[in-house]
Design a protein around this motif. Structure first.
Motif, PDB file in Angstrom:
ATOM      1  N   VAL A 140      32.450  -3.163   2.232  1.00 10.17           N
ATOM      2  CA  VAL A 140      34.250  -3.340   2.501  1.00 10.17           C
ATOM      3  C   VAL A 140      34.810  -2.991   4.210  1.00 10.17           C
ATOM      4  N   ARG A 141      34.296  -1.633   4.869  1.00 10.18           N
ATOM      5  CA  ARG A 141      34.637  -0.926   4.888  1.00 10.18           C
ATOM      6  C   ARG A 141      34.025  -1.312   7.155  1.00 10.18           C
ATOM      7  N   LYS A 142      32.490  -2.015   6.662  1.00 16.33           N
ATOM      8  CA  LYS A 142      32.376  -2.793   7.954  1.00 16.33           C
ATOM      9  C   LYS A 142      33.644  -3.899   8.417  1.00 16.33           C
ATOM     10  N   PRO A 143      33.171  -3.496   9.491  1.00 14.06           N
ATOM     11  CA  PRO A 143      33.754  -5.034  10.765  1.00 14.06           C
ATOM     12  C   PRO A 143      33.807  -6.289   9.881  1.00 14.06           C
ATOM     13  N   PRO A 144      34.009  -6.950   8.660  1.00 12.07           N
ATOM     14  CA  PRO A 144      33.760  -8.743   8.924  1.00 12.07           C
ATOM     15  C   PRO A 144      33.326  -9.548  10.416  1.00 12.07           C
ATOM     16  N   PRO A 145      32.273 -10.243  10.051  1.00 12.66           N
ATOM     17  CA  PRO A 145      31.891 -11.382  11.167  1.00 12.66           C
ATOM     18  C   PRO A 145      33.460 -11.546  11.441  1.00 12.66           C
ATOM     19  N   LEU A 146      33.281 -11.881  12.774  1.00 11.03           N
ATOM     20  CA  LEU A 146      34.052 -12.797  13.557  1.00 11.03           C
ATOM     21  C   LEU A 146      34.341 -14.270  13.153  1.00 11.03           C
ATOM     22  N   ALA A 147      35.793 -14.370  13.060  1.00 11.96           N
ATOM     23  CA  ALA A 147      35.858 -15.662  11.710  1.00 11.96           C
ATOM     24  C   ALA A 147      36.178 -16.693  12.931  1.00 11.96           C
ATOM     25  N   ASP A 164      42.028 -11.269  13.669  1.00 12.37           N
ATOM     26  CA  ASP A 164      42.287  -9.222  13.659  1.00 12.37           C
ATOM     27  C   ASP A 164      41.464  -8.397  12.700  1.00 12.37           C
ATOM     28  N   LEU A 165      40.117  -8.043  13.338  1.00 17.63           N
ATOM     29  CA  LEU A 165      39.369  -7.644  12.423  1.00 17.63           C
ATOM     30  C   LEU A 165      39.613  -5.774  11.533  1.00 17.63           C
ATOM     31  N   GLU A 166      40.345  -5.741  12.535  1.00 14.75           N
ATOM     32  CA  GLU A 166      40.746  -4.921  11.659  1.00 14.75           C
ATOM     33  C   GLU A 166      41.834  -5.040  11.078  1.00 14.75           C
ATOM     34  N   ALA A 167      42.539  -6.137   9.956  1.00 13.30           N
ATOM     35  CA  ALA A 167      43.133  -6.039   9.452  1.00 13.30           C
ATOM     36  C   ALA A 167      42.623  -7.131   8.285  1.00 13.30           C
ATOM     37  N   ALA A 168      41.971  -7.503   8.854  1.00  8.65           N
ATOM     38  CA  ALA A 168      40.569  -8.055   7.876  1.00  8.65           C
ATOM     39  C   ALA A 168      39.828  -7.246   6.550  1.00  8.65           C
ATOM     40  N   ARG A 169      39.744  -6.495   7.443  1.00  8.49           N
ATOM     41  CA  ARG A 169      38.311  -5.265   7.151  1.00  8.49           C
ATOM     42  C   ARG A 169      39.815  -4.382   5.607  1.00  8.49           C
ATOM     43  N   VAL A 170      40.668  -4.304   6.000  1.00 11.67           N
ATOM     44  CA  VAL A 170      42.154  -3.406   5.895  1.00 11.67           C
ATOM     45  C   VAL A 170      41.739  -3.684   4.342  1.00 11.67           C
TER      46      VAL A 170
END
Length: 160
Positions: free
Chosen positions: A121-128, A133-139
């Motif tokens: 869950v701490r990895k940046p998710p794939p760009l949708a 916002d990758l950081e908001a998605a990670r949080v």
């Protein structure tokens, strides 16, 4: 997650006997800052895993048993819900706490085989999409993991 003493860690287990509790191997060298729960496998019993989950101001320790499964497709972890998993996912079952567990009532779920959910869950998710916002998605994924493991811990202890 904050550091836990060995005695507090062992005392947190809700679905084991006193004999089983004494046999639980304690993990060493844990990076507490990057954990929402603590999970590890028993080196002597490869089908057995343990998780310790902070729930409110309490710790809930759960012994899990891997159950053989034959999947036609690769399953998705119910805890981290990572779609790009670098690891295997297996079905774990846990005895419920208290009288329900003594009556052989269990609960099960699909979890990363080595409890890698904290890292996943701490990895940046794939760009949708552009502007995502990758950081908001990670949080959000970290928070969702906390909620999911806490709900699982509560379902194990609910039948006490």
């Amino acid at each position: 997650m904050h550091a836990i003493s060995d005695s507090d860690l062992l005392a947190s287990f809700v679905n084991v006997s006193v004999r089983e509790r004494k046999a639980i191997p304690i993990p060493q060298d844990v990076d507490w800052d990057k954990r929402d729960f603590l999970g590890w496998r028993d080196p002597k019993l490869p089908q057995v895993g343990y998780v310790v989950i902070p729930a409110d101001d309490d710790l809930i320790g759960i012994q899990l048993r891997e159950t053989a499964q034959k999947a036609l497709r690769r399953p998705q972890c119910a805890w981290c819900e990572d779609v790009t998993l670098p690891n295997e996912v297996v079905f774990f079952s846990a005895k419920r706490a208290g009288a329900a567990g003594r009556n052989h009532n269990t609960i099960g779920t699909l979890i990363c085989a080595g409890f890698q959910c904290n890292a996943n869950v701490r990895k940046p998710p794939p760009l949708a999409y552009n502007g995502f916002d990758l950081e908001a998605a990670r949080v959000q994924r970290i928070e969702q993991l906390r909620e999911t493991v806490t709900a699982f811990a509560r379902s194990v202890t609910a039948a006490r």
